[in-house]
Write an enzyme that holds these catalytic residues in place. Structure first.
Site, short mmCIF file in Angstrom:
data_model
loop_
_atom_site.label_atom_id
_atom_site.label_comp_id
_atom_site.label_asym_id
_atom_site.label_seq_id
_atom_site.Cartn_x
_atom_site.Cartn_y
_atom_site.Cartn_z
N VAL A 177 1.02 -3.65 3.92
CA VAL A 177 0.96 -4.93 4.64
C VAL A 177 2.22 -5.77 4.44
CG1 VAL A 177 -1.55 -5.13 4.77
CG2 VAL A 177 -0.31 -6.06 2.78
N TYR A 213 -3.47 -2.57 -10.38
CA TYR A 213 -3.42 -2.41 -8.92
C TYR A 213 -2.54 -3.50 -8.28
CZ TYR A 213 -5.06 -2.25 -4.06
OH TYR A 213 -5.12 -2.19 -2.69
N SER A 269 0.79 -1.23 0.00
CA SER A 269 0.00 0.00 0.00
C SER A 269 0.82 1.27 0.00
CB SER A 269 -0.94 0.02 1.20
OG SER A 269 -1.90 -0.99 1.08
N TYR A 313 -4.81 3.36 7.73
CA TYR A 313 -6.13 2.73 7.87
C TYR A 313 -6.76 3.19 9.17
CZ TYR A 313 -3.57 -0.18 4.60
OH TYR A 313 -2.79 -0.62 3.58
N LYS A 355 0.44 3.39 -2.91
CA LYS A 355 -0.73 4.27 -3.09
C LYS A 355 -0.35 5.74 -3.03
CE LYS A 355 -3.67 0.67 -1.17
NZ LYS A 355 -4.42 0.16 0.00
#
Lengths: 314, 314, 314, 314
Positions: free
Chosen positions: A263, A193, A66, A245, A69
């Protein structure tokens, strides 16, 4: 701060982390990630002056997941500008990273670009009608450019592993497609992705790649402007409020810096005006963020007075 | 920055705000607040050196409402220390200020101290078995001390108005009581809560009261330590991630400073190491935050380069 | 079916239930109910012809709790007619009995009259501007009339116990009041609500009170019409879809009759055209419904072919 | 009731429906269904004695859509028995037909077999490792057998249309797969699901197919047992509590019969011991159920005294 002081802090932290027994749990839902040795730890700091302090396994490549991102958001803002914000919000979600509940309540618009749904919507904007292969190449080249290192690669086994088991992301993408939030084909978007999540980088490379966020959008060693100063600040703001998150508030409270976790166990943290930092340890806490990574950052910022919330940072 | 540059910026912003037609809607759910003239605007900035720049109606007292939550949290941390965090979380809620949904899902533990439920739980800790009258007095004296102004008062009509119509807060408090999160009697806790929300202050007074958050927990003019530097930074962190309800991400994105808003139309914002700022305009946006207040802060921080997310702040 | 066949079935079921070890857990959240001996069991059946078959402790009074909601709904429909449905829905909630989540999503309108929030809204309509004492008296007299037994009483200790600990119901009522769904004062409505839940009745009395629902709205022994046939059918319909909170589907699946349970361990079940049945055993299952009561009804309906879902009932 | 009385009622209702202007809105999310003429209406009743009363367009085939869920549930119970209930619940959902929220809260287990997620889980059990083509064939032959009519077919354009636009169902299926609730490949399960929803039948055929549910699991004209009496009753119970999505309570309240609707505008209703009824009109109400279909059933049951909730049915 002298350069030796920074290196001393980094070395000490790497040693403290090596000695700890509590390491969190390695992400198991992506089979390929579940095999990583949880005893690894790395930390890299790149200062404005170009000093690089490293500790632990900081030349071991890991799956950035992530953390990618942050960079696809940067690309999407370059491609689509503020139209990005028609597809994705800028508010913390108050939910786990893969929650679909919020999407139903808010008509398929993800709360922010750093939860999975939001990053998929951002990937759709980066894809923008091109072939998945081209978009994947563009993202990879952007990472290589930012880190100034052509050796950065995509771990195709990880991408395949995520594709084979990515039912939740497939649900999110189809759900958004049903609301008209994605323009491209679901499988194309997911293909891109899964590949950008599977980029493999070392702590050193990631800390280098993050420099523009610490320095008004500019890579300080070249003076090259990646984004405007305002945009750099705003990406930092979203990292601070949404980067971890449902553990974002905790990270802000303890570490006090904009950051983004993955992660795979990495965390990229930004010290505005001062440094770009990357830590890595594969074991995660209950909110899905690197357990030792967060602790190491808390130690680092505490020792160096690096926080955006006090005069120590100023 | 010279002192005249700051005063010039403040004056210009007050003039620009006075000229705008878009003013948001005055909160109507507390009848006593619904009568406020929406054309008012004020801004006050207090720097480290003690300079005070003011614009607009900055000596008009208004109802500080939820801004009081910053100060009751400060008091509760002094009384109960980290036990506060057994009763209330530190994460953004992803919900409106008065939502009860999250409470049901999370067994009566509010997500953070700046949503109504969380502030009620914090008030319970400040009450701590004392009589409501004593707790109200303690909170008022704390505000008078921080602002160095004994003229600060509680508007009892506002408190009575909230008590008479505060069904939602009464629901939240009873709901938490059912989960054992409140120790004192519900009506006692609500009595204190409604009274501290009804404290009336001017922009000047609030900016003065916020100084310790900008300066490592110390009131700079006296050197008096209100809280430890670490606690000051952490309160700022919570303000940044949770200070504007479900508009917190937006505020961080646009203004880039820790801040706390109230439905009376005030916003307190902190520039770590530099200044404490208060703006006030009674009209609210859809997330319940002052419409012109947020715009004014965006202008101020943009002109002065005040942001925690870029080197400009550092 | 001969009368002896019915009595035989009832006796056998009472014996089987007495022998079982699995009894569920007595509701503990109302302290006064927590003291009830869980080994008790009762069953009463009143047929169209007036035959009464009884087994177990069927002349022991117990707290009818939510079974009272059937009768307050009946009264409210008499007072307000279909205006009842402006305040409360007719859909199963898909949630536990005391959930507040649905209320927030649906602007304070409870999903149905048999969850707590819905019953509180119905009680508000029965109160209708009168004094709580008068409304309580009216409800009690209605129960005495239906069961033809003036000995039915309200257990004031239970009512006081609920009042002292009813934080969740107080939250629900205040929440609805905030949406304007309640007209009377919250404490007045709750006073009436806690008292009608605290009515104490025996299985025999409750089975008698339920007769009008089995017989087109008419008490068959007198021919007195309590409600129209259509209204009786519709109350039965709501009992079937909503009578057991989030165990309503399970009850319909296993028992196949309209029914309404209470946390005191009672269940009233209606066999349209044939009989009114009450069972009681204080231990509850995870959905808050009488554990042995439901099993006893399943046995009874299976042995007698009593179900609304097959020709057996027709 | 004489046979002419039934036919008279059916004819009158068909005429009344033809005259009404309010027709609801044809489902538009499946493009192929969006083209249907909303002015059509049909009603068919098949009694125990084999009498068939028809009105309106009752030999026009329409897409049965979710009505197929009753029959796939019947098949799955035959294949997997009570193991079905490990994969899907039996409670009303309190949510729209396509909601994914409940799935997240309850770990991928759909609330009941008649919401989309639940029917997809049931389809997975029917597929049971076979090829999609075989499962589709089996379901189609089951419908032909029940209606005693080999002309029943699958409208492949509808199936293709659903497949091309079925993002929400694809999200639901992937979401369940992520929780391990589906055993077969997502695309295989969806292929079978889209095809059984695309079965085209007339009102007459559907009323014939539903007979076993009215008559203890037996097709009365042949005495052939399709399912046990207990299973037939239990399927009826689930139809009553869950057959109309979030309008199930309303249908029970107004019509008072077990029923299952489809977005094609059909409703199958069961009068236990007496008749199987099908109505069809393509316009839907806000809960996604046939607007005129429900009204027609309300008229029919009111005129004939057909309700499971009163002695009229008994």
């Amino acid at each position: 701060m002298t350069s030796s002081a920074l290196q001393t802090a980094v070395t000490e932290i790497a040693e403290e982390m090596a000695a700890r027994e509590d390491r969190g749990d390695v992400a198991s839902y992506i089979p390929e990630l579940g095999r990583i040795d949880p005893r690894q730890f790395a930390i890299s700091v790149v200062t404005r002056d170009g000093e690089i302090a490293c500790g632990g396994d900081c030349d071991t490549a890991f799956s950035i997941q992530s953390i990618s991102k942050v960079f696809t958001l940067t690309l999407a803002l370059g491609i689509a500008g503020d139209r990005v914000w028609n597809r994705v919000g800028r508010e913390p979600s108050g939910s786990p990273f893969n929650s679909i509940v919020q999407l139903e309540r808010e008509k398929g618009i993800p709360r922010n670009p750093f939860i999975n749904a939001g990053a998929i919507a951002v990937t759709d904007l980066v894809l923008a009608g091109h072939q998945p292969r081209e978009a994947i190449g563009e993202i990879l080249r952007f990472m290589q450019f930012l880190a100034d290192d052509d050796a950065i690669f995509i771990d195709r086994n990880v991408a395949l592993s995520e594709n084979a088991t990515g039912f939740n992301n497939r649900a999110l993408a189809n759900f958004m497609k049903g609301f008209g939030v994605l323009e491209n084909e679901v499988e194309h978007v997911l293909g891109v992705y899964f590949h950008h999540c599977a980029i493999a980088m070392t702590c050193r490379q990631l800390a280098l790649a993050g420099r523009f966020l610490a320095h008004n959008g500019v890579r300080p060693e070249t003076g090259y402007s990646v984004v405007t100063p305002e945009r750099a600040r705003r990406i930092n703001a979203i990292m601070l409020t949404c980067g971890h998150y449902d553990g974002s508030g905790e990270f802000a409270y303890r570490v006090g810096l904009p950051g983004k976790s993955g992660v795979g166990g990495g965390i990229l943290a930004i010290v505005p005006g001062k440094a770009s930092v990357c830590v890595w340890s594969p074991g995660l806490d209950v909110t899905g963020n690197s357990h030792l990574g967060r602790i190491a950052l808390e130690l680092l910022t505490s020792r160096l007075g690096w926080t955006v919330f006090g005069p120590g940072a100023v």
